[in-house]
Design a protein around this motif. Structure first.
Motif, short mmCIF file in Angstrom:
data_model
loop_
_atom_site.label_atom_id
_atom_site.label_comp_id
_atom_site.label_asym_id
_atom_site.label_seq_id
_atom_site.Cartn_x
_atom_site.Cartn_y
_atom_site.Cartn_z
N ILE A 38 0.86 -1.19 0.00
CA ILE A 38 0.00 0.00 0.00
C ILE A 38 0.90 1.24 0.00
O ILE A 38 1.72 1.40 0.91
CB ILE A 38 -0.91 0.01 1.23
N PRO A 39 0.80 2.11 -1.02
CA PRO A 39 1.68 3.29 -1.07
C PRO A 39 1.48 4.18 0.16
O PRO A 39 0.35 4.47 0.54
CB PRO A 39 1.23 4.01 -2.35
N ARG A 40 2.59 4.61 0.73
CA ARG A 40 2.50 5.50 1.89
C ARG A 40 1.92 6.85 1.50
O ARG A 40 1.35 7.56 2.33
CB ARG A 40 3.89 5.68 2.50
N SER A 41 2.04 7.21 0.21
CA SER A 41 1.57 8.51 -0.24
C SER A 41 0.06 8.67 -0.10
O SER A 41 -0.45 9.80 -0.13
CB SER A 41 1.96 8.73 -1.71
N ILE A 42 -0.68 7.55 0.06
CA ILE A 42 -2.12 7.67 0.25
C ILE A 42 -2.42 8.49 1.49
O ILE A 42 -3.46 9.14 1.59
CB ILE A 42 -2.76 6.27 0.32
N GLY A 43 -1.49 8.50 2.43
CA GLY A 43 -1.67 9.31 3.62
C GLY A 43 -1.75 10.80 3.35
O GLY A 43 -2.16 11.58 4.22
N ASN A 44 -1.37 11.22 2.13
CA ASN A 44 -1.44 12.65 1.77
C ASN A 44 -2.82 13.06 1.27
O ASN A 44 -3.08 14.25 1.06
CB ASN A 44 -0.42 12.97 0.68
N LEU A 45 -3.72 12.09 1.06
CA LEU A 45 -5.05 12.40 0.52
C LEU A 45 -5.96 12.85 1.66
O LEU A 45 -6.84 12.12 2.12
CB LEU A 45 -5.62 11.16 -0.18
N SER A 46 -5.77 14.07 2.08
CA SER A 46 -6.41 14.56 3.31
C SER A 46 -7.93 14.68 3.19
O SER A 46 -8.61 14.79 4.21
CB SER A 46 -5.82 15.92 3.68
N SER A 47 -8.46 14.65 1.96
CA SER A 47 -9.92 14.75 1.78
C SER A 47 -10.58 13.39 1.69
O SER A 47 -11.81 13.31 1.55
CB SER A 47 -10.24 15.55 0.51
N LEU A 48 -9.79 12.33 1.79
CA LEU A 48 -10.32 10.99 1.55
C LEU A 48 -11.35 10.60 2.62
O LEU A 48 -11.10 10.70 3.81
CB LEU A 48 -9.17 9.98 1.54
N VAL A 49 -12.50 10.13 2.13
CA VAL A 49 -13.57 9.64 2.99
C VAL A 49 -13.69 8.12 2.88
O VAL A 49 -13.97 7.45 3.87
CB VAL A 49 -14.91 10.30 2.62
N THR A 50 -13.43 7.59 1.68
CA THR A 50 -13.54 6.14 1.44
C THR A 50 -12.24 5.61 0.84
O THR A 50 -11.76 6.13 -0.17
CB THR A 50 -14.70 5.83 0.48
N LEU A 51 -11.69 4.58 1.46
CA LEU A 51 -10.52 3.89 0.92
C LEU A 51 -10.82 2.40 0.93
O LEU A 51 -10.97 1.79 1.98
CB LEU A 51 -9.28 4.17 1.77
N ASN A 52 -10.92 1.82 -0.27
CA ASN A 52 -11.25 0.40 -0.39
C ASN A 52 -10.23 -0.27 -1.30
O ASN A 52 -10.23 -0.07 -2.52
CB ASN A 52 -12.66 0.23 -0.95
N LEU A 53 -9.34 -1.05 -0.70
CA LEU A 53 -8.33 -1.80 -1.45
C LEU A 53 -8.52 -3.31 -1.22
O LEU A 53 -7.60 -4.10 -1.48
CB LEU A 53 -6.93 -1.39 -0.98
N GLY A 54 -9.71 -3.70 -0.79
CA GLY A 54 -9.97 -5.09 -0.44
C GLY A 54 -9.93 -6.04 -1.61
O GLY A 54 -10.07 -5.66 -2.78
N LEU B 243 -11.52 10.07 7.11
CA LEU B 243 -11.83 8.73 6.61
C LEU B 243 -12.98 8.11 7.40
O LEU B 243 -12.95 8.03 8.62
CB LEU B 243 -10.59 7.84 6.70
N GLU B 244 -13.97 7.64 6.64
CA GLU B 244 -15.12 6.96 7.23
C GLU B 244 -15.15 5.47 6.86
O GLU B 244 -15.65 4.65 7.62
CB GLU B 244 -16.43 7.62 6.78
N GLN B 245 -14.64 5.16 5.68
CA GLN B 245 -14.66 3.78 5.19
C GLN B 245 -13.23 3.30 4.96
O GLN B 245 -12.55 3.81 4.08
CB GLN B 245 -15.45 3.68 3.87
N LEU B 246 -12.79 2.32 5.76
CA LEU B 246 -11.47 1.71 5.57
C LEU B 246 -11.66 0.22 5.34
O LEU B 246 -12.02 -0.53 6.25
CB LEU B 246 -10.58 1.95 6.79
N GLN B 247 -11.43 -0.22 4.10
CA GLN B 247 -11.63 -1.62 3.76
C GLN B 247 -10.36 -2.17 3.10
O GLN B 247 -10.02 -1.81 1.99
CB GLN B 247 -12.82 -1.78 2.82
N LEU B 248 -9.68 -3.05 3.86
CA LEU B 248 -8.45 -3.68 3.37
C LEU B 248 -8.58 -5.20 3.41
O LEU B 248 -7.59 -5.92 3.40
CB LEU B 248 -7.27 -3.25 4.24
N LEU C 22 -1.80 -8.77 4.01
CA LEU C 22 -1.15 -7.78 4.87
C LEU C 22 -0.67 -8.43 6.16
O LEU C 22 -1.35 -9.30 6.73
CB LEU C 22 -2.12 -6.64 5.17
N THR C 23 0.47 -8.00 6.65
CA THR C 23 1.08 -8.59 7.83
C THR C 23 1.36 -7.50 8.87
O THR C 23 1.13 -6.32 8.64
CB THR C 23 2.39 -9.31 7.47
N GLY C 24 1.90 -7.96 10.00
CA GLY C 24 2.29 -7.00 11.03
C GLY C 24 1.13 -6.61 11.92
O GLY C 24 0.03 -7.15 11.84
#
Length: 1000
Positions: free
Chosen positions: A188-204, A222-227, A232-234
């Motif tokens: 998952i690119p770390r740069s996604i953390g720069n998308l300050s307007s993001l409400v939905t992130l779905n990489l499932g 962020l309201e929707q976090l779907q991975l 993914l580990t850790g």
């Protein structure tokens, strides 16, 4: 002063200039409009199928802005292209990049294929791009990040591969990013953390790996976090738990671990959905989760959560799903009462935990909307509450694999919506209620492994939708109702095996034309096998073994073209083996042993593979025509010899009768003294009274376990030595032979990795019955099976580490190498499996239970000196293929069992796991993933993640070790005996693996 003619002249010039400018503007607009028109016609040209004929309006005779799916702006430029859910087939034309004023692109819900054109990057005004639910493949174009005004980007449900572009973080206006259900890899690119307007992130539902970037914790809107469904580990970064706006928190089906924060309910107060199932989370269920009063769905199953269910469930009035199955939770089911306030509950699962006690009667007060209820695989006792019949909308009820007793309440027949009913593997008694026949929608009924008696209800003939019926391993009697065989809906399984069913098999069995498997083995069925069996055209597995069937094998079995396994063994079948069996190309296993078949054995088809057939116990069979002719000639001589021998035999019988009467007068002591004197001479003997004292009169609290031939108790001898006492059940056929085999096998062997036999008891009990017991050294840490199944853990609550598993594998290999090569005579164990591997106080592994052992005269195994029992040697799942087809026990057989055990150590999966059906085995499952994907199969409880079990070893080196162990296991568990490695080879390889591991 300007003259009038001059003024007119000036005005004329200005007018001409204005007209000229307007003409240029109109020309430019017409040119741009023409560009849009040409682009759209090019897009249409790439569409090969338009089922709704929507694009027929795209033609020269109508204005562009009136075309279907097109909207224009005030300049008559195309601003919206909406072709969603039209069933379009074809490609996305690169000319789409010429629609320079396009703001909204909707192509979802079609069957578009090919790749996403790079030319999309030309759409500088594009705000919404939705191409989801198509067949688009290839990489996500890197230059898509040039569409800097994008607020919604949805590429989900396609076939995109490759990595997510690192520059995705430059799309600063993005509010919704959805790449779910593709084939994306990488991290998952770390740069996604720069998308300050993001409400939905779905990489499932991709194959993303690595850790969850801590930078995602900066997405405060962020309201929707779907991975979900990735690799993914850790641990989950603590910053993620600070995203207080989260409504949907979905990390299910990954390889995440660590504990859930105890205050998560306060950190994420807006949660409606919390899914962390199918991971490796540890610790307890955070009590604060039950403080989120608006939460709707909680899924925490398939983890390693411990402790009890915290209070507070009574506050969750909006809860629809509560799934805590497949953990290690303890306590009673009293929390069910708290859930009666959740009036929208549709799904409740608490299966495969350590819950005990009874099912509370309040279960009937759960929501009327409850559809699925899973409580199986616990330690639940008591009876099934009658109130369960109040759950009127239940479609699935699973309470199998418990300790539930009593009768099946007739109130279950009130569950009119039920489709799957699983009450298997309990202690249910009594008759099967005939009222169950009222469950008209049922598709799966599983009552196997109980103590049900009586007959099979004829009312079951009303099951018009039944796909699977399993009533095996009960005490059912009488004949099988004809109505069972008229259930044409049965397409999966009919299993009535291991009962006491009688009578002939009706010809109606042929009505099961679509069924995959029929098992009627181990009953008392009589008569001929009906010719109508040939009408079961879909049949893949057929077992009528261990019955009283007589007559010929019907030729119609040759019509079963899909048949893979046929077992007619242990009956009274006569006549020839039908030649039509040669023509069954799918047939892989054939067992006709222990019948009265005669004639020549066919030579084609399955008969070419001698390891795939078992014909033992048919003395009239011969392998060729010549041998049959010779047999007939010899038979005449034999008849004469037999007749002349009858007189001598009668005399001999009379002598035996007198001898038996004489021996009977000598009493029971004579039977005891007939036990092999060599065994008595070898071991120090103890009395029945001493065994009784050692086990406190066989106190149930001292019970350790049960085996095939007896019961094992913990005991303390007169000298204070703690021992394990194996008491033989002499009413079981083969128990005495098992006793002799174990004594003989251990008489002259000494090895640190073999359980030590301390003493024996050959005596009479107080009722003057024979009594036999073996006394072993006590093993403090139980069996390897208990550790693999999670029933035992160390003081830190951890399972076996990689190094401990490797050490155990080496210990067992040492013992087996000694038995095979250095014990003074080749000993074959014949029943090597985790339950027969015991661990002492120092976690040193020792091989036990030699009740099936074979002592071979030479290492080839061709001549057998002793044997414990007749028939198949070993336990299901660990038996090498050749034993199933009549092969003699050999060292190669032990190697196969060891290989399966090694694969079980690596994966944590038993070879009899429910996963392994339809020809899939543990060995095939691992081999299919080897070597690149073995990591996905590794036992999830292994201390790899935080490597707390072996902190001195790196994660990488531990994983390499596990893969290497799997390689050794696969080289042992090969189907063909000649291609397996030896135990010596396996031991040498494992020691090399350990050396490399400790050097890393």
């Amino acid at each position: 002063m300007v003259s009038l003619p001059g003024l007119l002249s000036t005005l004329s010039i200005v007018s001409l200039l204005l007209f000229s400018q307007l003409s240029l503007s109109f020309a430019e607009l017409n040119s741009q409009n023409l560009t849009d028109r040409e682009a759209l016609l090019s897009i249409k040209a790439k569409i090969t199928k338009d089922p709704t004929n929507t694009l027929s309006s795209w033609n020269e005779s109508s204005p562009l802005c009136q075309w279907s799916g097109i909207r224009c702006d005030q300049d008559n430029r195309v601003s919206t292209l909406n072709l969603q859910t039209l069933g379009l087939t074809g490609f996305i034309s690169p000319y789409i990049g010429n629609l320079s004023s396009l703001r909204y692109l909707y192509l979802q819900g079609n069957q578009l294929s090919g790749s996403l054109p790079d030319e999309l990057s030309h759409l500088k005004r594009l705000q919404v791009m939705n191409v989801s639910s198509n067949l688009i493949q290839g990489n996500i174009p890197l230059n898509i990040t040039m569409c800097t005004k994008l607020t919604i980007m949805d590429l989900s449900v396609n076939r995109f591969s490759g990595q997510i572009p690192d520059m995705i973080g430059t799309l600063s206006k993005l509010q919704s990013l959805n790449f779910a259900q593709n084939q994306l890899s990488g991290t998952i690119p770390r740069s996604i953390g720069n998308l300050s307007s993001l409400v939905t992130l779905n990489l499932g539902t991709n194959t993303l790996h690595g850790t969850i970037p801590d930078e995602l914790g900066k997405l405060h809107r962020l309201e929707q976090l779907q991975l979900t469904l990735n690799n993914l580990t850790g641990t989950v970064p603590s910053s993620i738990y600070n995203l207080s706006a989260l409504v949907n928190f979905n990390l299910a089906s990954n390889e995440l671990y660590g504990e859930l924060p105890s205050n998560i309910g306060f950190l994420l107060p807006n949660l409606l959905i919390f899914h962390v199932c199918i991971n490796s989370f540890t610790g307890q269920i955070p009590p604060s989760l039950h403080n989120i009063t608006k939460v709707q769905s909680l899924r925490m199953s398939h983890n390693y959560l411990v402790g009890s269910v915290p209070p507070g469930l009574d506050k969750l009035h909006d809860l629809t799903m509560y799934n805590i199955g497949y953990n290690q939770l303890v306590g009673t089911l009293d929390f069910i009462t708290s859930l009666t306030n959740s009036r929208n509950l549709t799904f409740l699962a608490a299966d495969s935990n350590l819950f005990h006690g009874s099912i509370p009667p309040s279960i009937g007060n759960l929501s009327s909307t409850l559809s699925k209820l899973y409580l199986g695989g616990n330690q639940i006792s008591g009876t099934i509450p009658k109130s369960i019949g109040q759950l009127s909308n239940l479609t699935l009820l699973s309470i199998g694999n418990n300790l539930i007793s009593g009768e099946i309440p007739s109130e279950i027949s009130h569950l009119k919506q039920i489709q799957e009913l699983d009450l298997a593997k309990n202690n249910l008694t009594g008759k099967i209620p005939a009222l169950l026949g009222n469950l008209s929608r049922i598709t799966q009924l599983n009552l196997n492994g109980n103590k049900l008696n009586g007959s099979i209800p004829t009312s079951f003939g009303a099951f018009d939708n039944l796909l699977l019926l399993d009533l095996s391993n009960n005490n059912l009697e009488e004949t099988i109702p004809n109505t069972i065989f008229t259930l044409t809906s049965l397409t999966s399984l009919l299993n009535l095996s291991h009962n006491y069913l009688t009578g002939p098999l009706p010809r109606e069995i042929g009505m099961l034309g679509k069924i995959d498997a029929i098992d009627l083995s181990s009953n008392n069925l009589v008569g001929n096998i009906p010719d109508s069996i040939g009408q079961c055209e879909s049949l893949q597995v057929l077992s009528f073994s261990d019955n009283l069937f007589s007559g010929n094998i019907p030729n119609t079995i040759g019509d079963l073209k899909a048949l893979q396994s046929l077992d007619l063994s242990a009956n009274k079948l006569t006549g020839l083996i039908p030649e039509v069996l040669e023509e069954l190309q799918a047939l892989q296993f054939l067992n006709l042993s222990n019948n009265d078949l005669s004639g020549t054995v066919p030579t084609e088809g399955v008969f070419k593979n001698h390891s795939a057939i078992n014909l033992q116990g048919n003395p009239k069979l011969c392998l060729s025509f010549d041998s049959c002719a010779s047999h007939r000639k010899k038979s005449k001589v034999i008849i004469i010899a037999v007749v002349s021998s009858i007189s001598l035999a009668l005399c001999f019988v009379i002598v035996l009768l007198f001898w038996a009467l004489f021996m009977k007068k000598k009493g029971k002591d004579a039977r005891v003294s007939s036990i092999n004197n060599s065994i008595k001479a070898t071991y120090k003997m103890v009395s029945y009274d001493e065994i009784l004292k050692a086990t406190r009169n066989f106190d149930p609290t001292y019970l350790i376990g049960r085996g095939s031939f007896g019961t094992v108790y913990k005991g303390t001898l007169w000298d204070g030595m703690i021992v394990a006492v194996k008491v033989l059940n002499l009413t079981i056929k083969g128990a005495s032979k098992s006793f002799a085999a174990e004594c003989e096998a251990l008489r002259n062997v000494r090895h640190r990795n073999l359980v030590k036999l301390v003493t024996l008891c050959l005596s009479l009990d107080f009722a003057n019955n024979d009594f036999q017991a073996l006394v072993y050294e006590f093993m403090e840490n139980g069996s390897l099976e208990e550790w693999i199944r999670g029933r035992k853990r160390n003081e830190n609550g951890e399972s076996l580490s990689v190094l401990e598993r490797l050490n155990i594998a080496i210990d067992v290999a040492c013992a087996m190498d000694y038995l095979h090569n250095d014990s003074g005579g080749t000993i074959v164990h014949c029943d090597l499996k985790p339950s027969n591997i015991l661990l002492d106080k120092e976690m040193c592994a020792k091989v036990s239970d030699f009740g099936l052992a074979k002592l071979l005269v030479n290492p080839s195994g061709e001549t057998e000196a002793i044997s414990s029992t007749g028939g198949l040697k070993g336990s299901i799942g660990y038996i090498p293929p050749e034993y199933g087809f009549g092969g003699k026990p050999s060292t190669k057989g032990d190697v196969y069992s060891y290989g399966v055990m090694l694969l079980e150590l690596v994966t944590g999966k038993s070879p009899t796991d429910d996963l392994f059906v339809g020809g899939l085995s543990l060995e095939k499952w691992v081999r299919a993933a080897f070597p690149d994907e073995v990591e996905k199969l590794v036992d999830p409880v292994l201390c790899l993640k935080g490597h707390t079990c072996s902190p001195e070893l790196s994660l990488e080196s531990q994983m390499k070790c596990v893969v290497s162990m799997a390689r050794v296991g696969l080289s042992c568990a090969i189907d063909t005996p000649d291609t397996r490695c030896t135990m010596q080879d396996a031991l040498h390889e494992l020691k090399s693996i350990k050396k490399i591991l400790l050097q890393s």
